[in-house]
Design a protein around this motif. Structure first.
Motif, PDB file in Angstrom:
ATOM      1  N   GLN A   8       9.870  -4.421  -0.243  1.00  0.00           N
ATOM      2  CA  GLN A   8       9.202  -4.056   0.963  1.00  0.00           C
ATOM      3  C   GLN A   8       9.951  -2.563   1.397  1.00  0.00           C
ATOM      4  N   HIS A   9      11.141  -2.688   1.503  1.00  0.00           N
ATOM      5  CA  HIS A   9      11.955  -1.436   1.767  1.00  0.00           C
ATOM      6  C   HIS A   9      11.383  -0.256   0.883  1.00  0.00           C
ATOM      7  N   GLN A  10      11.632  -0.487  -0.372  1.00  0.00           N
ATOM      8  CA  GLN A  10      11.049   0.682  -1.643  1.00  0.00           C
ATOM      9  C   GLN A  10       9.683   0.955  -1.320  1.00  0.00           C
ATOM     10  N   LYS A  11       8.970   0.068  -0.816  1.00  0.00           N
ATOM     11  CA  LYS A  11       7.513   0.433  -0.641  1.00  0.00           C
ATOM     12  C   LYS A  11       7.482   1.273   0.492  1.00  0.00           C
ATOM     13  N   PHE A  12       7.921   1.103   1.615  1.00  0.00           N
ATOM     14  CA  PHE A  12       8.224   1.722   2.820  1.00  0.00           C
ATOM     15  C   PHE A  12       8.664   3.267   2.568  1.00  0.00           C
ATOM     16  N   ILE A  13       9.601   3.210   1.682  1.00  0.00           N
ATOM     17  CA  ILE A  13      10.206   4.458   1.580  1.00  0.00           C
ATOM     18  C   ILE A  13       9.081   5.306   0.700  1.00  0.00           C
ATOM     19  N   ARG A  14       8.403   4.796  -0.178  1.00  0.00           N
ATOM     20  CA  ARG A  14       7.469   5.537  -1.087  1.00  0.00           C
ATOM     21  C   ARG A  14       6.451   6.028  -0.031  1.00  0.00           C
ATOM     22  N   LEU A  15       5.799   5.101   0.781  1.00  0.00           N
ATOM     23  CA  LEU A  15       4.696   5.436   1.694  1.00  0.00           C
ATOM     24  C   LEU A  15       5.239   6.583   2.482  1.00  0.00           C
ATOM     25  N   TYR A  16       6.426   6.630   3.035  1.00  0.00           N
ATOM     26  CA  TYR A  16       6.916   7.863   3.965  1.00  0.00           C
ATOM     27  C   TYR A  16       7.059   8.979   3.069  1.00  0.00           C
ATOM     28  N   GLU A  17       7.701   8.761   1.636  1.00  0.00           N
ATOM     29  CA  GLU A  17       8.023  10.165   0.993  1.00  0.00           C
ATOM     30  C   GLU A  17       6.464  10.780   0.550  1.00  0.00           C
ATOM     31  N   CYS A  18       5.569   9.995   0.162  1.00  0.00           N
ATOM     32  CA  CYS A  18       4.402  10.427  -0.373  1.00  0.00           C
ATOM     33  C   CYS A  18       3.421  10.902   0.729  1.00  0.00           C
ATOM     34  N   TYR A  19       3.504  10.482   1.960  1.00  0.00           N
ATOM     35  CA  TYR A  19       2.316  10.816   2.974  1.00  0.00           C
ATOM     36  C   TYR A  19       2.710  11.132   4.271  1.00  0.00           C
ATOM     37  N   ALA A  20       4.026  11.191   4.662  1.00  0.00           N
ATOM     38  CA  ALA A  20       4.559  11.681   5.989  1.00  0.00           C
ATOM     39  C   ALA A  20       4.004  13.150   6.139  1.00  0.00           C
ATOM     40  N   ARG A  21       4.379  13.966   5.326  1.00  0.00           N
ATOM     41  CA  ARG A  21       4.139  15.570   5.647  1.00  0.00           C
ATOM     42  C   ARG A  21       2.528  15.760   5.816  1.00  0.00           C
ATOM     43  N   ASP A  22       1.818  15.077   4.926  1.00  0.00           N
ATOM     44  CA  ASP A  22       0.247  15.277   5.495  1.00  0.00           C
ATOM     45  C   ASP A  22      -0.156  14.753   6.507  1.00  0.00           C
TER      46      ASP A  22
END
Length: 173
Positions: A8-22
């Protein structure tokens, strides 16, 4: 669904890294303030973290829509608290259809890659016609003269290619 806290932590990090800027750019388009937008996106990610186990694939279109709608709702909750009601009408079109305002920028790189991959599946003549119609913006009359076939035939071919592309995108998600 993932119940393992590390996953879950890894999934959250991936979501943040992939989409936060957009998502921050999207939030800025709504609230018109970079600082406020960043805070609101962070607030949205807290909400997302609470539902992280419900997110199956971070790369899916469904997940992206969920992120966009969560950020949009967080922004509008803020606006309802802080902006006078008389000024809220400016934001109604974004509130009514958030994906129309952000989807082009949010997914442009991904759609471009899928479009190029789709073009590779077409015959040379279909590829050239589809590029001339969708990218270069030629009208049916111009395409008819270029390809030596009727405007009706051109319109049918382009319609079928668009349907084929739509189905291709649906299969990718």
């Amino acid at each position: 669904m993932t119940t393992n806290p590390i996953e879950q932590h890894q999934k959250f990090i991936r979501l943040y890294e992939c989409y936060a800027r957009d998502l921050v750019r999207f939030a800025i388009s709504i609230v018109k303030s970079p600082a406020v937008a960043e805070e609101l996106v962070h607030d949205a990610y807290v909400k997302i973290l609470k539902r992280i186990e419900d997110i199956e694939d971070p790369a899916s279109a469904r997940t992206r829509r969920y992120l966009v709608v969560t950020v949009r709702n967080t922004c509008f909750d803020y606006l309802l608290k802080c902006v006078p009601t008389s000024e809220l009408s400016h934001y109604e079109s974004i509130r009514a259809n958030p994906l129309d305002t952000v989807w082009d920028d949010f997914s442009a790189g991904e759609i471009k890659k899928k479009f190029i991959f789709f073009l590779e599946t077409l015959s040379d003549s279909d590829r050239n016609l589809f590029v001339d119609a969708t990218i270069r913006g030629f009208h049916y009359k111009e395409l008819s003269a270029m390809y030596g076939i009727s405007e009706t035939h051109i319109s049918v071919k382009i319609f079928r290619l668009r349907v084929k592309f739509r189905k291709f995108l649906e299969q990718e998600d």
